[in-house]
Design a protein around this motif. Structure first.
Motif, mmCIF file in Angstrom:
data_model
loop_
_atom_site.group_PDB
_atom_site.id
_atom_site.type_symbol
_atom_site.label_atom_id
_atom_site.label_comp_id
_atom_site.label_asym_id
_atom_site.label_seq_id
_atom_site.Cartn_x
_atom_site.Cartn_y
_atom_site.Cartn_z
ATOM 1 N N LEU A 219 -4.221 -5.316 2.363
ATOM 2 C CA LEU A 219 -5.643 -5.393 2.679
ATOM 3 C C LEU A 219 -6.433 -4.297 1.964
ATOM 4 C CD1 LEU A 219 -7.513 -7.163 4.475
ATOM 5 C CD2 LEU A 219 -7.311 -5.383 6.210
ATOM 6 N N PRO A 220 -5.956 -3.050 1.939
ATOM 7 C CA PRO A 220 -6.664 -2.021 1.160
ATOM 8 C C PRO A 220 -6.378 -2.146 -0.332
ATOM 9 C CG PRO A 220 -5.274 -1.055 2.899
ATOM 10 C CD PRO A 220 -4.865 -2.472 2.728
ATOM 11 N N LYS A 221 -7.051 -1.314 -1.110
ATOM 12 C CA LYS A 221 -6.917 -1.334 -2.564
ATOM 13 C C LYS A 221 -5.629 -0.672 -3.042
ATOM 14 C CE LYS A 221 -8.551 -2.024 -6.753
ATOM 15 N NZ LYS A 221 -8.731 -3.389 -7.270
ATOM 16 N N ARG A 222 -5.187 0.363 -2.359
ATOM 17 C CA ARG A 222 -4.050 1.162 -2.810
ATOM 18 C C ARG A 222 -2.811 0.308 -3.024
ATOM 19 N NH1 ARG A 222 -3.798 4.761 -5.686
ATOM 20 N NH2 ARG A 222 -5.242 6.055 -4.480
ATOM 21 N N ALA A 223 -2.120 0.536 -4.131
ATOM 22 C CA ALA A 223 -0.896 -0.189 -4.449
ATOM 23 C C ALA A 223 -0.192 0.534 -5.583
ATOM 24 C CB ALA A 223 -1.217 -1.628 -4.849
ATOM 25 N N ASN B 284 0.803 -1.226 0.000
ATOM 26 C CA ASN B 284 0.000 0.000 0.000
ATOM 27 C C ASN B 284 0.839 1.280 0.000
ATOM 28 O OD1 ASN B 284 -1.820 -2.003 2.201
ATOM 29 N ND2 ASN B 284 -2.440 -1.621 0.112
ATOM 30 N N PRO B 285 1.925 1.369 0.777
ATOM 31 C CA PRO B 285 2.743 2.590 0.718
ATOM 32 C C PRO B 285 3.409 2.829 -0.638
ATOM 33 C CG PRO B 285 3.223 1.358 2.725
ATOM 34 C CD PRO B 285 2.354 0.483 1.872
ATOM 35 N N VAL B 286 3.610 1.754 -1.433
ATOM 36 C CA VAL B 286 4.307 1.916 -2.718
ATOM 37 C C VAL B 286 3.608 2.938 -3.605
ATOM 38 C CG1 VAL B 286 4.857 0.740 -4.893
ATOM 39 C CG2 VAL B 286 5.420 -0.328 -2.727
ATOM 40 N N THR C 112 -9.176 2.273 7.076
ATOM 41 C CA THR C 112 -8.265 2.999 7.961
ATOM 42 C C THR C 112 -6.830 2.959 7.441
ATOM 43 O OG1 THR C 112 -9.644 2.545 9.891
ATOM 44 C CG2 THR C 112 -7.343 3.107 10.310
ATOM 45 N N LEU C 113 -6.409 1.791 6.964
ATOM 46 C CA LEU C 113 -5.035 1.660 6.468
ATOM 47 C C LEU C 113 -4.817 2.508 5.222
ATOM 48 C CD1 LEU C 113 -4.377 -2.157 6.983
ATOM 49 C CD2 LEU C 113 -3.517 -0.249 8.353
ATOM 50 N N GLN C 114 -5.794 2.544 4.318
ATOM 51 C CA GLN C 114 -5.617 3.356 3.109
ATOM 52 C C GLN C 114 -5.600 4.837 3.444
ATOM 53 O OE1 GLN C 114 -7.338 2.023 -0.461
ATOM 54 N NE2 GLN C 114 -7.507 4.038 -1.381
ATOM 55 N N VAL C 115 -6.451 5.270 4.359
ATOM 56 C CA VAL C 115 -6.457 6.685 4.767
ATOM 57 C C VAL C 115 -5.114 7.049 5.387
ATOM 58 C CG1 VAL C 115 -7.498 8.352 6.359
ATOM 59 C CG2 VAL C 115 -8.959 6.818 5.025
ATOM 60 N N LEU C 116 -4.527 6.138 6.156
ATOM 61 C CA LEU C 116 -3.218 6.391 6.750
ATOM 62 C C LEU C 116 -2.165 6.640 5.676
ATOM 63 C CD1 LEU C 116 -1.122 6.241 9.137
ATOM 64 C CD2 LEU C 116 -0.981 3.802 8.649
ATOM 65 N N ASP C 117 -2.150 5.798 4.640
ATOM 66 C CA ASP C 117 -1.127 5.915 3.602
ATOM 67 C C ASP C 117 -1.323 7.132 2.711
ATOM 68 O OD1 ASP C 117 0.199 3.624 4.390
ATOM 69 O OD2 ASP C 117 -1.005 2.320 3.136
ATOM 70 N N ARG D 70 0.510 8.568 -1.509
ATOM 71 C CA ARG D 70 1.053 9.932 -1.465
ATOM 72 C C ARG D 70 2.020 10.116 -0.305
ATOM 73 N NH1 ARG D 70 -2.689 14.695 -1.093
ATOM 74 N NH2 ARG D 70 -3.220 13.687 0.862
ATOM 75 N N MET D 71 1.759 9.419 0.816
ATOM 76 C CA MET D 71 2.496 9.709 2.039
ATOM 77 C C MET D 71 3.425 8.576 2.476
ATOM 78 S SD MET D 71 1.422 12.729 2.644
ATOM 79 C CE MET D 71 2.100 12.992 4.286
ATOM 80 N N GLY D 72 2.975 7.351 2.400
ATOM 81 C CA GLY D 72 3.775 6.241 2.887
ATOM 82 C C GLY D 72 3.591 6.030 4.382
ATOM 83 N N GLN D 73 4.498 5.262 4.987
ATOM 84 C CA GLN D 73 4.392 4.911 6.401
ATOM 85 C C GLN D 73 5.696 5.196 7.131
ATOM 86 O OE1 GLN D 73 3.431 0.743 6.257
ATOM 87 N NE2 GLN D 73 1.348 1.080 5.457
#
Length: 432
Positions: free
Chosen positions: A272-276, A40-42, A314-319, A45-48
């Protein structure tokens, strides 16, 4: 008018074949590796940060994932450490349990004199004490260009695997689990199936857990992915694992994973989220939800399904530090904002997936062309706090009439907005 026997038989055979596939998906217990800490961080916009990763790891464990990828041990600039490095070193230094954890590594190389040199990522895997790895290679001409040629790859693969077996301490002190990830696996099979298959056959004789292939640009159609998987299974027999990872490029990603499972794949890896990478991928959240849709009982036994939607969101919003796209299927805000009662999914109807099954709930949105009184009552309840049955049917029907009349008069009003909805309600009450 009755059908003739032959035609009826053909129809039942066709539908029976489809039902057999449903049963296959219903009974599969997929081998999943969660990549919410890396995939997801890949594309985000922000990463982890390190703190983010330390907070995420127990959440995905609590959800039910037994196999979790901690990160990638960078290949191109190994001396410039990343958060992934900090994270793995922290887990090691704090003696945090990493059973079932993996990291991405690239292979070491054997030169023409037979000397083997492990890659920097392999040395990090050893030093960080990560027990398992997705060990990456390229097989297509474009993928290998500038890295190694085929003869070097064929020399290096067994030596690289042997080094990992000798130097990596696996789960509970056993052998490491090594999955060979062919980053351009779909490309390689499309380009030169004989060469690719010969490499897969070589890998089938190695002490590994299995193979993974990617559609790294998301360009292959589902039936092609299914064919690639079936072809690999000709030379990679069970119990060796065969996993897939599908990026969203052409919009085929979820269908491609299902087609892969139907053709002999054991599972998939993803976040788990869609972002990639690119614009997203066939996420494990979507795959789990779709297996729930067909009635797969293993999902509820293994995963905390009531946390699927809120955790993935929640995980996608974080990233991203922005909301999940509203119209994202399954995980998006509008996926369960009902515009018309006819679209409501029910728990008693096959293939429907009610939001409560994955930790969500129905909400309502007003679309002036189609929204019916039940949807309008639901949206009014959200806005006012009154129960939906508080609103009189004649008023709700009048609101439908007014929306149609106002649109015909050239008025374009966003009735879904609370102020506009209440104004419409007032006009309906006063006009009766």
């Amino acid at each position: 008018m009755a059908l003739d026997t032959a035609t009826s038989g053909r129809i039942h055979s066709i539908l029976g074949n489809a039902q057999a596939k449903i049963e296959q998906l219903r009974n599969i217990e997929p081998f999943l590796i969660d990549l919410s800490l890396r995939e997801n961080p890949v594309g985000a916009r922000m990463g982890q940060t390190l703190a983010d990763k330390l907070a995420i790891l127990p959440k995905v464990r609590a959800f039910g994932f037994e196999r979790i990828l901690l990160g990638t041990l960078d290949y191109s600039m190994p001396d410039e450490l990343e958060v992934d490095d900090d994270f793995m070193m922290y887990l090691r230094d704090q003696q945090i349990d990493t059973t079932g954890c993996y990291a991405f590594t690239d292979i070491g190389l054997v030169d023409e004199q037979g000397r083997f040199t492990p890659s920097a990522s392999m040395l990090k895997l050893r030093d960080y004490r990560v027990p398992n790895t997705l060990h990456e290679i390229y097989l297509s001409k474009d993928g290998m260009a500038g890295q190694y040629d085929l003869s070097t790859l064929l020399r290096s693969l067994p030596a690289s695997i042997a080094w990992l077996q000798q130097n990596i301490r696996g789960d509970n002190g056993g052998a490491p689990k090594i999955l060979i990830n062919v980053v351009d696996g779909c490309d390689a099979l499309a380009e030169d199936p004989d060469t690719a298959s010969s490499v897969f056959a070589l890998l089938a004789r190695q002490p590994i857990e299995g193979i993974s292939i990617e559609d790294d640009r998301g360009t292959y159609l589902p039936f092609q992915v299914g064919a690639f998987v079936a072809a690999i299974r000709c030379v990679l027999p069970p119990p060796l694992k065969l996993l897939v990872h599908m990026h969203a490029g052409g919009g085929f990603e979820n269908a491609s994973v299902l087609e892969a499972l139907l053709n002999g794949a054991d599972g998939a890896w993803g976040g788990l989220p869609k972002r990639a990478a690119i614009i997203g991928h066939a996420s494990l959240g979507e795959l789990i939800a779709n297996l729930v849709r067909v009635g797969n009982p293993h999902m509820s036994k293994r995963y905390q399904l009531d946390q699927l939607l809120p955790l993935a969101t929640t995980l996608q919003v974080l990233d991203e530090e922005e909301a999940v796209p509203d119209d994202l299927p399954i995980l998006g805000y509008n996926a369960y904002r009902l515009p018309l009662s006819f679209f409501r999914q029910r728990p008693d109807r096959f293939m429907d997936l009610v939001p409560e099954a994955i930790g969500g709930s129905y909400r309502y949105r007003i679309c002036p062309v189609v929204s019916d009184p039940a949807v309008i009552a639901g949206r009014l309840a959200e806005v006012t706090g009154q129960p939906a049955d508080h609103f009189a049917q004649d008023v709700l029907q009048q609101m439908v009439r007014l929306m149609r009349r106002e649109l015909r008069a050239g008025e374009r009003i966003v009735y879904d907005q609370p102020a506009q909805l209440l104004a419409l309600y007032d006009r309906a009450c006063s006009s009766l």
